[in-house]
Design a protein around this motif. Structure first.
Motif, mmCIF file in Angstrom:
data_model
loop_
_atom_site.group_PDB
_atom_site.id
_atom_site.type_symbol
_atom_site.label_atom_id
_atom_site.label_comp_id
_atom_site.label_asym_id
_atom_site.label_seq_id
_atom_site.Cartn_x
_atom_site.Cartn_y
_atom_site.Cartn_z
ATOM 1 N N GLY A 35 29.470 40.963 42.697
ATOM 2 C CA GLY A 35 28.086 40.980 43.156
ATOM 3 C C GLY A 35 27.105 40.857 42.011
ATOM 4 O O GLY A 35 26.093 40.152 42.116
ATOM 5 N N GLU A 36 27.389 41.526 40.914
ATOM 6 C CA GLU A 36 26.517 41.484 39.736
ATOM 7 C C GLU A 36 26.380 40.055 39.203
ATOM 8 O O GLU A 36 25.293 39.639 38.770
ATOM 9 N N LEU A 37 27.471 39.297 39.240
ATOM 10 C CA LEU A 37 27.450 37.917 38.751
ATOM 11 C C LEU A 37 26.921 36.935 39.779
ATOM 12 O O LEU A 37 26.708 35.758 39.457
ATOM 13 N N GLY A 38 26.694 37.384 41.008
ATOM 14 C CA GLY A 38 26.209 36.489 42.045
ATOM 15 C C GLY A 38 27.229 35.461 42.477
ATOM 16 O O GLY A 38 26.886 34.294 42.729
ATOM 17 N N LEU A 39 28.500 35.890 42.603
ATOM 18 C CA LEU A 39 29.541 34.963 43.031
ATOM 19 C C LEU A 39 29.388 34.622 44.514
ATOM 20 O O LEU A 39 28.671 35.280 45.252
ATOM 21 N N ASP A 40 30.107 33.575 44.919
ATOM 22 C CA ASP A 40 29.961 33.070 46.285
ATOM 23 C C ASP A 40 30.957 33.672 47.263
ATOM 24 O O ASP A 40 30.722 33.662 48.467
ATOM 25 N N TYR A 41 32.083 34.180 46.770
ATOM 26 C CA TYR A 41 33.104 34.777 47.631
ATOM 27 C C TYR A 41 34.084 35.521 46.739
ATOM 28 O O TYR A 41 34.044 35.412 45.508
ATOM 29 N N ALA A 42 34.994 36.243 47.366
ATOM 30 C CA ALA A 42 36.050 36.936 46.630
ATOM 31 C C ALA A 42 37.297 37.027 47.498
ATOM 32 O O ALA A 42 37.217 36.968 48.736
ATOM 33 N N LEU A 43 38.441 37.176 46.839
ATOM 34 C CA LEU A 43 39.714 37.438 47.515
ATOM 35 C C LEU A 43 40.127 38.859 47.163
ATOM 36 O O LEU A 43 40.127 39.228 45.989
ATOM 37 N N LEU A 44 40.486 39.647 48.171
ATOM 38 C CA LEU A 44 40.872 41.036 47.949
ATOM 39 C C LEU A 44 42.273 41.281 48.501
ATOM 40 O O LEU A 44 42.543 41.018 49.678
ATOM 41 N N GLY A 45 43.141 41.792 47.675
ATOM 42 C CA GLY A 45 44.501 42.067 48.131
ATOM 43 C C GLY A 45 45.302 42.750 47.023
ATOM 44 O O GLY A 45 44.738 43.153 46.009
ATOM 45 N N HIS A 46 46.627 42.856 47.284
ATOM 46 C CA HIS A 46 47.277 42.271 48.427
ATOM 47 C C HIS A 46 47.318 43.273 49.582
ATOM 48 O O HIS A 46 47.585 44.452 49.389
ATOM 49 N N VAL A 47 47.078 42.748 50.800
ATOM 50 C CA VAL A 47 47.008 43.594 51.986
ATOM 51 C C VAL A 47 48.403 44.008 52.437
ATOM 52 O O VAL A 47 48.645 45.175 52.755
ATOM 53 N N ALA A 48 49.316 43.058 52.489
ATOM 54 C CA ALA A 48 50.695 43.323 52.914
ATOM 55 C C ALA A 48 51.642 42.964 51.771
ATOM 56 O O ALA A 48 51.243 42.364 50.771
ATOM 57 N N ALA A 49 52.903 43.338 51.917
ATOM 58 C CA ALA A 49 53.897 43.032 50.886
ATOM 59 C C ALA A 49 54.047 41.520 50.733
ATOM 60 O O ALA A 49 54.015 40.775 51.714
ATOM 61 N N THR A 50 54.180 41.062 49.478
ATOM 62 C CA THR A 50 54.328 39.638 49.210
ATOM 63 C C THR A 50 55.406 39.415 48.167
ATOM 64 O O THR A 50 55.706 40.290 47.350
ATOM 65 N N ALA A 51 55.942 38.178 48.167
ATOM 66 C CA ALA A 51 56.933 37.811 47.156
ATOM 67 C C ALA A 51 56.325 37.744 45.766
ATOM 68 O O ALA A 51 57.031 37.853 44.764
#
Length: 310
Positions: free
Chosen positions: A239-255
């Motif tokens: 938010g401070e950098l004024g980015l356009d989107y973000a990815l948040l995870g990992h939500v579930a187990a992944t390889a």
């Protein structure tokens, strides 16, 4: 300027084709004639969804039946500071009617036909150009040619090239080939790499890993900039950098993260429990079937890597 902070809810009525509704501010109110996402003040003791339903009933005579939390913004006007909580409204009963003398207009993302826009609402418009699903390349597992073929077949609207095993020259060649495919169907392509590498590449933006995110003092000079997040500190930095989107995870187990404990939906929701300054995609072990669950937890949509190409 007043130090008063007003708690406000606002909502975007969403059609299945991605179009959304804006309303004009009626005469007698500050910024009369400006366009905005409808909404209003939260009354004492009122929940945010309850306030949203009341405001839309009063302003346009509809009953909101399904809405999900989305973004928060703080905007400073001459008369007050406004804490805006934006929702996307997916279902409602009734047809919008101008109960307060305002006008309504359905708009297409990226093709605004009304003006001027209320300053606090303007930055939200770009967020509505983002698709519900975000795809991440997996050429290191699929092979380059198979990945390029899948790009042409699946036609995702927003694609991140994430190939850390490639050298700069290999990545430049892959990006050029991928961009020709994605831009051929009017999609957008961002690259997870050093922004300095990408300055002259045919890309729409860059995606920052955690180290690059926290190493920057200013937003890179690209049309679209996103970042990978793991906690609320990362979200605040985006938010401070004024980015356009973000990815948040990992939500579930992944390889990709063997042995690491996933956030789960409870952990994901906890990260979005306060201010949400940028649209957030839920990432990690998900599919398109998880879209509704992600939205209910405050996500903009879902991000897929292996699941994007099956």
């Amino acid at each position: 300027m007043s130090n008063k902070i007003i708690d406000v809810v606002a909502g975007a009525l969403m059609r299945p084709d991605g179009s959304f509704m804006l309303g004009s501010r009626p005469e007698g109110k500050p910024y009369a004639g400006y366009w905005e996402f409808p909404g209003g003040k939260v009354e004492p003791g009122e929940g945010h969804f309850q306030a949203l339903r009341r405001e839309f009933a009063e302003e346009m005579g509809i009953e909101v039946t399904s809405a999900t939390p989305w973004l928060t913004k703080i905007h400073h006007y001459e008369h007050a500071s406004v804490y805006l909580r934006f929702f996307r409204i997916w279902r409602w009963m009734g047809e919008p009617q101008p109960h307060e003398g305002q006008a309504f207009a359905w708009q297409t993302p990226g093709q605004l036909t009304v003006a001027p826009m209320l300053p606090a609402n303007g930055p939200i418009l770009k967020s509505l150009e983002l698709p519900d699903a975000y795809a991440i390349t997996c050429a290191h597992e699929m092979g380059v040619e198979a990945q390029l073929a899948a790009l042409a077949e699946k036609r995702w609207g927003l694609v991140q090239v994430r190939e850390p095993q490639m050298s700069r020259d290999e990545l430049a060649d892959f990006v050029a080939r991928a961009a020709a495919i994605v831009h051929g169907y009017d999609g957008r392509l961002v690259v997870n790499a050093d922004p300095a590498w990408c300055a002259d590449w045919p890309v729409d933006g860059v995606h920052l890993n955690g180290a690059r995110l926290h190493g920057l003092r200013a937003r890179p000079d690209f049309s679209w900039v996103g970042a990978s997040l793991h906690n609320r500190d990362d979200l605040a930095k985006a938010g401070e950098l004024g980015l356009d989107y973000a990815l948040l995870g990992h939500v579930a187990a992944t390889a990709s993260h063997p042995g690491e404990t996933p956030l789960g939906w409870d952990g994901f929701a906890a990260c979005l429990a306060g201010e949400v300054p940028v649209p957030v995609y839920a990432l990690g072990g998900l599919s398109l079937g998880d879209l509704d669950a992600a939205r209910k937890q405050g996500a903009h949509g879902v991000a897929l890597m292996r699941g994007a190409w099956r």
